[in-house]
Design a protein around this motif. Structure first.
Motif, mmCIF file in Angstrom:
data_model
loop_
_atom_site.group_PDB
_atom_site.id
_atom_site.type_symbol
_atom_site.label_atom_id
_atom_site.label_comp_id
_atom_site.label_asym_id
_atom_site.label_seq_id
_atom_site.Cartn_x
_atom_site.Cartn_y
_atom_site.Cartn_z
ATOM 1 N N ALA A 49 0.851 -1.023 -0.119
ATOM 2 C CA ALA A 49 0.024 -0.011 -0.051
ATOM 3 C C ALA A 49 0.907 1.329 -0.113
ATOM 4 C CB ALA A 49 -0.807 0.019 1.313
ATOM 5 N N PHE A 50 0.551 2.293 -0.755
ATOM 6 C CA PHE A 50 1.000 3.553 -0.788
ATOM 7 C C PHE A 50 0.320 4.692 -0.257
ATOM 8 C CE2 PHE A 50 3.127 0.702 -3.722
ATOM 9 C CZ PHE A 50 4.554 1.026 -3.656
ATOM 10 N N VAL A 51 0.577 5.236 0.615
ATOM 11 C CA VAL A 51 -0.389 6.157 1.539
ATOM 12 C C VAL A 51 0.479 7.563 1.573
ATOM 13 C CG1 VAL A 51 -1.556 6.605 3.718
ATOM 14 C CG2 VAL A 51 -0.831 4.412 2.907
ATOM 15 N N ALA A 52 -0.482 8.730 1.407
ATOM 16 C CA ALA A 52 0.011 10.073 1.522
ATOM 17 C C ALA A 52 -1.258 10.862 1.924
ATOM 18 C CB ALA A 52 0.524 10.447 0.086
ATOM 19 N N PRO A 53 -0.843 12.045 2.425
ATOM 20 C CA PRO A 53 0.466 12.547 3.207
ATOM 21 C C PRO A 53 0.706 11.803 4.399
ATOM 22 C CG PRO A 53 -1.300 14.143 3.722
ATOM 23 C CD PRO A 53 -1.911 13.084 2.905
ATOM 24 N N ASP A 58 -7.149 12.345 6.894
ATOM 25 C CA ASP A 58 -7.550 12.012 5.454
ATOM 26 C C ASP A 58 -6.426 11.733 4.702
ATOM 27 O OD1 ASP A 58 -10.217 12.682 6.170
ATOM 28 O OD2 ASP A 58 -9.927 14.931 5.952
ATOM 29 N N ARG A 59 -6.228 10.594 4.159
ATOM 30 C CA ARG A 59 -5.007 10.047 3.357
ATOM 31 C C ARG A 59 -5.744 9.725 1.876
ATOM 32 N NH1 ARG A 59 -0.598 9.265 7.043
ATOM 33 N NH2 ARG A 59 -1.269 10.459 8.902
ATOM 34 N N THR A 60 -4.736 9.388 1.079
ATOM 35 C CA THR A 60 -4.933 8.766 -0.095
ATOM 36 C C THR A 60 -4.119 7.621 0.020
ATOM 37 O OG1 THR A 60 -5.201 10.917 -1.487
ATOM 38 C CG2 THR A 60 -4.540 9.007 -2.610
ATOM 39 N N ILE A 61 -4.712 6.439 -0.777
ATOM 40 C CA ILE A 61 -4.076 5.172 -0.673
ATOM 41 C C ILE A 61 -4.051 4.359 -2.171
ATOM 42 C CG2 ILE A 61 -5.935 4.091 0.120
ATOM 43 C CD1 ILE A 61 -4.096 2.230 1.968
ATOM 44 N N ARG A 62 -3.067 3.665 -2.338
ATOM 45 C CA ARG A 62 -3.317 2.847 -3.766
ATOM 46 C C ARG A 62 -2.419 1.660 -3.324
ATOM 47 N NH1 ARG A 62 -6.311 6.216 -4.528
ATOM 48 N NH2 ARG A 62 -6.629 7.396 -6.276
ATOM 49 N N TYR A 63 -2.788 0.619 -4.034
ATOM 50 C CA TYR A 63 -2.368 -0.939 -3.666
ATOM 51 C C TYR A 63 -1.799 -1.451 -5.171
ATOM 52 C CZ TYR A 63 -6.064 -0.233 -0.296
ATOM 53 O OH TYR A 63 -6.811 0.380 0.823
ATOM 54 N N TYR A 64 -0.537 -2.092 -4.901
ATOM 55 C CA TYR A 64 0.197 -2.613 -5.914
ATOM 56 C C TYR A 64 0.337 -4.030 -5.617
ATOM 57 C CZ TYR A 64 0.448 1.350 -8.868
ATOM 58 O OH TYR A 64 0.135 2.515 -9.709
ATOM 59 N N GLY A 91 -7.674 6.362 16.261
ATOM 60 C CA GLY A 91 -8.714 7.261 15.782
ATOM 61 C C GLY A 91 -9.413 6.588 14.283
ATOM 62 N N THR A 92 -10.076 7.346 13.500
ATOM 63 C CA THR A 92 -10.625 6.824 12.338
ATOM 64 C C THR A 92 -10.030 7.733 11.313
ATOM 65 O OG1 THR A 92 -12.780 6.138 13.411
ATOM 66 C CG2 THR A 92 -12.613 6.494 11.008
ATOM 67 N N TYR A 93 -9.208 6.927 10.434
ATOM 68 C CA TYR A 93 -8.702 7.478 9.085
ATOM 69 C C TYR A 93 -9.600 7.406 8.017
ATOM 70 C CZ TYR A 93 -4.561 7.736 12.054
ATOM 71 O OH TYR A 93 -3.688 7.857 13.314
ATOM 72 N N GLN A 94 -9.598 8.199 7.260
ATOM 73 C CA GLN A 94 -10.308 8.157 5.904
ATOM 74 C C GLN A 94 -9.519 7.923 4.768
ATOM 75 O OE1 GLN A 94 -13.835 8.241 6.085
ATOM 76 N NE2 GLN A 94 -13.566 8.828 8.319
ATOM 77 N N LEU A 95 -9.280 7.000 4.175
ATOM 78 C CA LEU A 95 -8.497 6.443 3.199
ATOM 79 C C LEU A 95 -9.246 6.677 1.659
ATOM 80 C CD1 LEU A 95 -6.764 3.369 4.833
ATOM 81 C CD2 LEU A 95 -6.049 5.774 4.917
ATOM 82 N N ALA A 96 -8.698 7.533 1.097
ATOM 83 C CA ALA A 96 -9.259 7.644 -0.520
ATOM 84 C C ALA A 96 -8.769 6.567 -1.133
ATOM 85 C CB ALA A 96 -9.046 9.120 -0.799
ATOM 86 N N THR A 97 -9.602 5.537 -1.461
ATOM 87 C CA THR A 97 -9.066 4.517 -2.334
ATOM 88 C C THR A 97 -9.292 4.779 -3.730
ATOM 89 O OG1 THR A 97 -10.787 3.041 -2.634
ATOM 90 C CG2 THR A 97 -9.276 2.867 -0.690
ATOM 91 N N SER A 98 -9.149 4.292 -4.943
ATOM 92 C CA SER A 98 -9.544 4.306 -6.233
ATOM 93 C C SER A 98 -10.910 3.997 -6.496
ATOM 94 C CB SER A 98 -8.590 3.607 -7.202
ATOM 95 O OG SER A 98 -8.680 2.171 -6.970
ATOM 96 N N VAL A 99 -11.474 3.455 -5.422
ATOM 97 C CA VAL A 99 -12.879 2.943 -5.467
ATOM 98 C C VAL A 99 -13.790 3.560 -4.465
ATOM 99 C CG1 VAL A 99 -12.604 0.733 -6.583
ATOM 100 C CG2 VAL A 99 -12.388 0.890 -4.129
#
Length: 278
Positions: A49-53, A58-64, A91-99
């Motif tokens: 998983a790749f996570v930023a920032p 609130d984070r963005t995440i992608r999976y390879y 806490g509760t992290y909101q991960l923005a996936t591609s879906v």
């Protein structure tokens, strides 16, 4: 080159010898896709998983996987939740996936961090007979091996899986499939894994997940598949919600994993697990 920190964890376990290993890369901005693909191949786990920032809820995440980007990965999300908990607290992290947005609630329990993801809205369709027959052929199984009370289905909770339930435990214990044939079939149908299950009791399932499209023979813990199965059981009214099931996976591989799946009356399916650094 974008800089970040790479962590290695095993998810759905409390021992490094169990569960499903995942890479978790955290940086200020995501690397370019080709860089993420290269890192995932170098790590060699079923997913990274790749996570930023690096800060905030609130984070963005992608999976390879080692071979391709994956729309959603449950075990790498659990591993990510544990990393975020260790680095940034509960806490509760909101991960923005591609879906879509996948909330991940993180807390400490019994000295370890535990993460609970809530999937995007699940859905399912009955599996076409041609798809089922081709999959059974690649597995070396027959229609007689299947559990008629859980019909074959294509199930989704961020990624598509083919659910095949067997009637006897021994059938699931013997997994020796045609890798290239199954991979081609899955690529054609847009499947991420096969969710092969045996129902031990009303609330306990055993699962094995071939993952040839990721270059992996078998996944020892598949959170996305667990969520998809939970959504299918609810949607097809094969189980009365709300309820909780336990999925035992990875035991035949010597990497035992436990996935707790909460199936609410409506909305996303909640998958909970611990993860440990390796």
């Amino acid at each position: 080159m974008t800089s970040g920190t790479l962590y290695r964890l095993s998810a759905f376990t409390t021992t490094p010898q169990g569960g499903n290993p995942a890479g978790v890369w955290v940086g200020e901005v995501l690397p370019e896709p080709e860089t993420m693909q290269r890192i995932a191949a170098e790590v060699g786990f079923s997913e990274t998983a790749f996570v930023a920032p690096t800060v905030g809820y609130d984070r963005t995440i992608r999976y390879y996987s080692p071979e391709a980007e994956v729309s959603f990965c449950g075990h790498a999300t659990i591993a990510t939740g544990v990393v975020l908990g260790e680095n940034n607290g509960e806490g509760t992290y909101q991960l923005a996936t591609s879906v879509g947005i996948v909330p991940v609630s993180v807390c400490q329990r019994d000295g370890n961090y535990e993460a609970s993801l809530t999937s995007v809205e699940p859905r399912y369709t009955p599996a076409p007979s041609t798809l089922v027959n081709e999959a059974l052929s690649a597995l070396g199984w027959t229609q007689d091996d299947l559990d008629g009370s859980i019909p074959p289905a294509r199930a989704y909770a961020g990624a598509w899986h083919l659910v095949l339930a067997v009637a006897k435990e021994q059938r699931l214990a013997e997994l020796n499939y045609d890798f290239e044939t199954l991979k081609a079939l899955m690529l054609r149908d847009g499947l991420t894994t096969l969710q092969l299950v045996w129902r031990e009791s009303a609330t306990v399932f055993h699962s094995r997940n071939p993952f040839p499209v990721g270059g992996i023979v078998e996944d020892p813990a598949t959170g996305a598949g667990a969520a998809a199965l939970g959504g299918y059981l609810r949607g097809a009214e094969l189980m009365t919600a709300p309820t909780t099931i336990l999925i035992r996976q990875g035991e035949a591989m010597g990497r035992p994993s436990q996935l707790i799946v909460d199936i609410p009356v409506s909305g996303g399916i909640v998958v909970t697990g611990k993860a440990i650094r390796i």
